[in-house]
Write a protein that holds these residues in place. Structure first.
Motif, PDB file in Angstrom:
ATOM      1  N   PRO A 199       9.098  70.238  73.908  1.00  0.00           N
ATOM      2  CA  PRO A 199       9.680  68.989  73.427  1.00  0.00           C
ATOM      3  C   PRO A 199      10.462  68.253  74.498  1.00  0.00           C
ATOM      4  CG  PRO A 199      10.821  70.902  72.521  1.00  0.00           C
ATOM      5  CD  PRO A 199       9.606  71.421  73.183  1.00  0.00           C
ATOM      6  N   GLU A 200      11.135  69.011  75.393  1.00  0.00           N
ATOM      7  CA  GLU A 200      11.942  68.328  76.401  1.00  0.00           C
ATOM      8  C   GLU A 200      11.081  67.580  77.401  1.00  0.00           C
ATOM      9  OE1 GLU A 200      10.644  72.216  77.881  1.00  0.00           O
ATOM     10  OE2 GLU A 200      11.631  71.538  76.046  1.00  0.00           O
ATOM     11  N   LYS A 201       9.881  68.126  77.731  1.00  0.00           N
ATOM     12  CA  LYS A 201       8.986  67.465  78.675  1.00  0.00           C
ATOM     13  C   LYS A 201       8.388  66.204  78.068  1.00  0.00           C
ATOM     14  CE  LYS A 201       7.675  71.532  81.364  1.00  0.00           C
ATOM     15  NZ  LYS A 201       6.537  72.345  81.852  1.00  0.00           N
ATOM     16  N   VAL A 202       8.005  66.289  76.788  1.00  0.00           N
ATOM     17  CA  VAL A 202       7.432  65.121  76.129  1.00  0.00           C
ATOM     18  C   VAL A 202       8.462  64.011  76.018  1.00  0.00           C
ATOM     19  CG1 VAL A 202       6.424  64.254  73.993  1.00  0.00           C
ATOM     20  CG2 VAL A 202       5.766  66.506  74.874  1.00  0.00           C
ATOM     21  N   ALA A 203       9.674  64.379  75.676  1.00  0.00           N
ATOM     22  CA  ALA A 203      10.722  63.385  75.513  1.00  0.00           C
ATOM     23  C   ALA A 203      11.057  62.706  76.828  1.00  0.00           C
ATOM     24  CB  ALA A 203      11.968  64.050  74.922  1.00  0.00           C
ATOM     25  N   SER A 204      11.091  63.484  77.917  1.00  0.00           N
ATOM     26  CA  SER A 204      11.440  62.911  79.212  1.00  0.00           C
ATOM     27  C   SER A 204      10.321  62.066  79.776  1.00  0.00           C
ATOM     28  CB  SER A 204      11.794  64.029  80.204  1.00  0.00           C
ATOM     29  OG  SER A 204      10.663  64.876  80.382  1.00  0.00           O
ATOM     30  N   ALA A 205       9.057  62.407  79.403  1.00  0.00           N
ATOM     31  CA  ALA A 205       7.932  61.663  79.957  1.00  0.00           C
ATOM     32  C   ALA A 205       7.714  60.333  79.251  1.00  0.00           C
ATOM     33  CB  ALA A 205       6.657  62.491  79.856  1.00  0.00           C
ATOM     34  N   ALA A 206       8.167  60.211  78.015  1.00  0.00           N
ATOM     35  CA  ALA A 206       7.894  59.005  77.244  1.00  0.00           C
ATOM     36  C   ALA A 206       8.508  57.749  77.842  1.00  0.00           C
ATOM     37  CB  ALA A 206       8.363  59.212  75.808  1.00  0.00           C
ATOM     38  N   PRO A 207       9.813  57.756  78.277  1.00  0.00           N
ATOM     39  CA  PRO A 207      10.390  56.512  78.796  1.00  0.00           C
ATOM     40  C   PRO A 207       9.657  55.969  80.002  1.00  0.00           C
ATOM     41  CG  PRO A 207      12.107  58.104  78.269  1.00  0.00           C
ATOM     42  CD  PRO A 207      10.808  58.834  78.181  1.00  0.00           C
ATOM     43  N   SER A 208       9.321  56.848  80.991  1.00  0.00           N
ATOM     44  CA  SER A 208       8.647  56.367  82.185  1.00  0.00           C
ATOM     45  C   SER A 208       7.254  55.850  81.852  1.00  0.00           C
ATOM     46  CB  SER A 208       8.555  57.492  83.219  1.00  0.00           C
ATOM     47  OG  SER A 208       7.808  58.575  82.699  1.00  0.00           O
ATOM     48  N   SER A 209       6.557  56.525  80.907  1.00  0.00           N
ATOM     49  CA  SER A 209       5.229  56.078  80.513  1.00  0.00           C
ATOM     50  C   SER A 209       5.308  54.714  79.839  1.00  0.00           C
ATOM     51  CB  SER A 209       4.600  57.107  79.581  1.00  0.00           C
ATOM     52  OG  SER A 209       3.355  56.642  79.120  1.00  0.00           O
ATOM     53  N   ASN A 210       6.317  54.542  78.964  1.00  0.00           N
ATOM     54  CA  ASN A 210       6.466  53.260  78.294  1.00  0.00           C
ATOM     55  C   ASN A 210       6.817  52.167  79.275  1.00  0.00           C
ATOM     56  OD1 ASN A 210       5.921  54.467  75.851  1.00  0.00           O
ATOM     57  ND2 ASN A 210       8.076  54.798  75.325  1.00  0.00           N
ATOM     58  N   ALA A 211       7.650  52.483  80.275  1.00  0.00           N
ATOM     59  CA  ALA A 211       8.033  51.489  81.273  1.00  0.00           C
ATOM     60  C   ALA A 211       6.829  51.054  82.101  1.00  0.00           C
ATOM     61  CB  ALA A 211       9.123  52.064  82.181  1.00  0.00           C
ATOM     62  N   ALA A 212       5.980  52.041  82.492  1.00  0.00           N
ATOM     63  CA  ALA A 212       4.787  51.697  83.270  1.00  0.00           C
ATOM     64  C   ALA A 212       3.839  50.857  82.455  1.00  0.00           C
ATOM     65  CB  ALA A 212       4.104  52.985  83.745  1.00  0.00           C
ATOM     66  N   GLY A 213       3.718  51.195  81.161  1.00  0.00           N
ATOM     67  CA  GLY A 213       2.841  50.410  80.307  1.00  0.00           C
ATOM     68  C   GLY A 213       3.340  48.987  80.130  1.00  0.00           C
ATOM     69  N   ALA A 214       4.669  48.822  80.025  1.00  0.00           N
ATOM     70  CA  ALA A 214       5.230  47.482  79.887  1.00  0.00           C
ATOM     71  C   ALA A 214       5.018  46.663  81.149  1.00  0.00           C
ATOM     72  CB  ALA A 214       6.710  47.584  79.551  1.00  0.00           C
ATOM     73  N   ALA A 215       5.172  47.307  82.324  1.00  0.00           N
ATOM     74  CA  ALA A 215       4.961  46.598  83.588  1.00  0.00           C
ATOM     75  C   ALA A 215       3.511  46.168  83.738  1.00  0.00           C
ATOM     76  CB  ALA A 215       5.382  47.493  84.744  1.00  0.00           C
ATOM     77  N   THR A 216       2.593  47.049  83.333  1.00  0.00           N
ATOM     78  CA  THR A 216       1.173  46.706  83.413  1.00  0.00           C
ATOM     79  C   THR A 216       0.832  45.567  82.464  1.00  0.00           C
ATOM     80  OG1 THR A 216       0.627  48.983  83.995  1.00  0.00           O
ATOM     81  CG2 THR A 216      -1.168  47.616  83.143  1.00  0.00           C
ATOM     82  N   ALA A 217       1.394  45.611  81.265  1.00  0.00           N
ATOM     83  CA  ALA A 217       1.148  44.528  80.308  1.00  0.00           C
ATOM     84  C   ALA A 217       1.665  43.194  80.830  1.00  0.00           C
ATOM     85  CB  ALA A 217       1.796  44.872  78.963  1.00  0.00           C
ATOM     86  N   ALA A 218       2.763  43.231  81.616  1.00  0.00           N
ATOM     87  CA  ALA A 218       3.344  41.998  82.132  1.00  0.00           C
ATOM     88  C   ALA A 218       2.457  41.340  83.184  1.00  0.00           C
ATOM     89  CB  ALA A 218       4.731  42.286  82.714  1.00  0.00           C
ATOM     90  N   VAL A 219       1.778  42.149  83.996  1.00  0.00           N
ATOM     91  CA  VAL A 219       0.942  41.576  85.064  1.00  0.00           C
ATOM     92  C   VAL A 219      -0.506  41.388  84.628  1.00  0.00           C
ATOM     93  CG1 VAL A 219       2.377  42.588  86.869  1.00  0.00           C
ATOM     94  CG2 VAL A 219       0.357  43.827  86.070  1.00  0.00           C
ATOM     95  N   MET A 220      -0.879  41.905  83.448  1.00  0.00           N
ATOM     96  CA  MET A 220      -2.272  41.819  83.029  1.00  0.00           C
ATOM     97  C   MET A 220      -2.783  40.375  82.939  1.00  0.00           C
ATOM     98  SD  MET A 220      -4.987  43.446  82.496  1.00  0.00           S
ATOM     99  CE  MET A 220      -4.333  45.119  82.465  1.00  0.00           C
ATOM    100  N   PRO A 221      -2.001  39.416  82.397  1.00  0.00           N
ATOM    101  CA  PRO A 221      -2.498  38.033  82.392  1.00  0.00           C
ATOM    102  C   PRO A 221      -2.790  37.507  83.798  1.00  0.00           C
ATOM    103  CG  PRO A 221      -0.658  38.266  80.881  1.00  0.00           C
ATOM    104  CD  PRO A 221      -0.737  39.539  81.662  1.00  0.00           C
TER     105      PRO A 221
END
Length: 383
Positions: free
Chosen positions: A282-304
């Motif tokens: 659980p600790e690994k999943v919890a720690s990995a989620a914020p960075s994954s979400n941040a990368a996904g948000a950055a990618t969504a921002a440059v996709m257009p």
């Protein structure tokens, strides 16, 4: 039943048959009247023009002959441009000759087809089990730009030349309808196929009516149905526009509505997989989620911006398309102090040779846009 009653029943049945026949004939006449003047019966000559196939037992093979020398002349004039002077072919077409040996001709099985054989590419003569296949294909489909333009003797000659390229017949050989069955017994892979299955039309080719696959339906303790579904990752969800509007409205397949976000916590095929992983660490999943979400948000921002400048036409996130993947670029320049400035300059000016011979043309985007893409590549794309 009395004789008179039997006669009545029989007469009634006969009358019914006669009435049905008359009705069918009347219906046939009405159909003919309805389509009067449309079409006609095919003539024997027209049927003959279409009936050109040659079977494995050489039924349908026309009379004729052609030598290896004659075939070489036809080959150089009409075939070599695609298949090479010696059957080696170009980068588009696969080789015709090669990969067979004298031992293969003797045994009828090509050793180069066996697992572990050091053969870079399978050629036509390696795989072909029936000579009728070669003759028939040349006759109906070659040359590429003028199919069916070869005369019967030219087809025999070209076939003879190909057989000579594979050392199946000598250079002085003349192939004809009289000796083609003898040549069939010299094909390197003539024993590389079987007719012991129900896919052949009957026993005339040595086949059998018994199906080649035997099976029975599962009636108890059956496995649950496995449902395979595809999904779009966040960075590619709207890479090519609204998919729901690009699909035909016929059938069961529908495009994803890429104007809306993907369903949360979606795991293909096994919805419980995420919870199981979370229970294990659980600790690994919890720690990995914020960075994954941040990368996904950055990618969504440059996709257009990536779509606007057609970057996704040549680059994918994970795999190579025309150019390297975004992750490969990010990995190459990871840790480089001037990565943002260097990548922004490359995006603007284009280049060639860093990732292969395929050039990337200069991109007509502003300095700010180039810097935004470069910063995303250098800092936000996970290598």
């Amino acid at each position: 039943m009395s004789r008179s009653r039997s006669w009545c029943v029989g007469s009634a049945a006969a009358l019914a048959v006669m009435a049905f026949s008359a009705g069918a004939a009347h219906a046939e006449v009405k159909v003919a009247d309805r389509y009067a003047g449309l079409g006609r019966a095919a003539t024997p000559a027209e049927i003959k023009a279409w009936d050109i196939d040659v079977r494995p037992d050489f039924k349908g093979l026309p009379k004729g002959q052609g030598s290896v020398r004659q075939g070489e002349v036809v080959w150089e004039g009409k075939c070599a441009s695609c298949h090479g002077s010696f059957g080696e072919s170009s980068e588009i077409f696969t080789p015709i000759a090669g990969g067979t040996t004298a031992a293969d001709i003797k045994t009828g099985r090509v050793d180069s087809l066996l697992p572990g054989a050091n053969q870079p590419q399978r050629t036509a003569l390696m795989k072909m089990a029936t000579l009728s296949t070669l003759w028939d294909y040349i006759n109906r489909a070659m040359p590429w730009n003028m199919p069916k333009s070869l005369s019967t003797d030219e087809v025999y000659a070209v076939t003879a030349y190909i057989l000579n390229l594979g050392s199946i017949v000598p250079a002085e050989f003349t192939l004809s309808d009289a000796n083609i069955r003898e040549v069939q017994e010299r094909l390197p892979n003539r024993k590389g196929t079987t007719t012991a299955h129900a896919m052949w039309p009957g026993p005339e080719f040595g086949g059998t009516v018994k199906p080649d696959v035997q099976g029975s339906a599962c009636m108890r303790d059956c496995r649950k149905e496995v449902v395979v579904k595809s999904f779009l990752p966040d960075y590619a969800r709207n890479a090519h526009g609204q998919l729901a509007d690009q699909m035909r409205l016929v059938g069961s397949t529908r495009g994803a509505d890429t104007s809306r976000p993907a369903p949360e916590a979606f795991v293909p095929n096994k919805p419980a997989a995420l919870s199981v992983k979370a229970q294990a660490a659980p600790e690994k999943v919890a720690s990995a989620a914020p960075s994954s979400n941040a990368a996904g948000a950055a990618t969504a921002a440059v996709m257009p911006l990536l779509q606007k400048n057609a970057c996704v036409g040549c680059h994918a996130m994970d795999g190579k398309l025309v150019g390297p993947s975004f992750k490969d670029v990010a990995s190459k320049y990871k840790g480089r102090a001037d990565a943002v400035n260097y990548l922004a300059g490359k995006i603007k000016s284009g280049g060639q040779g860093v990732w292969g011979s395929m050039p990337m043309p200069p991109q007509t985007l502003s300095d700010a846009e180039a810097a935004q893409l470069a910063q995303w590549l250098a800092r936000d794309v996970a290598p």
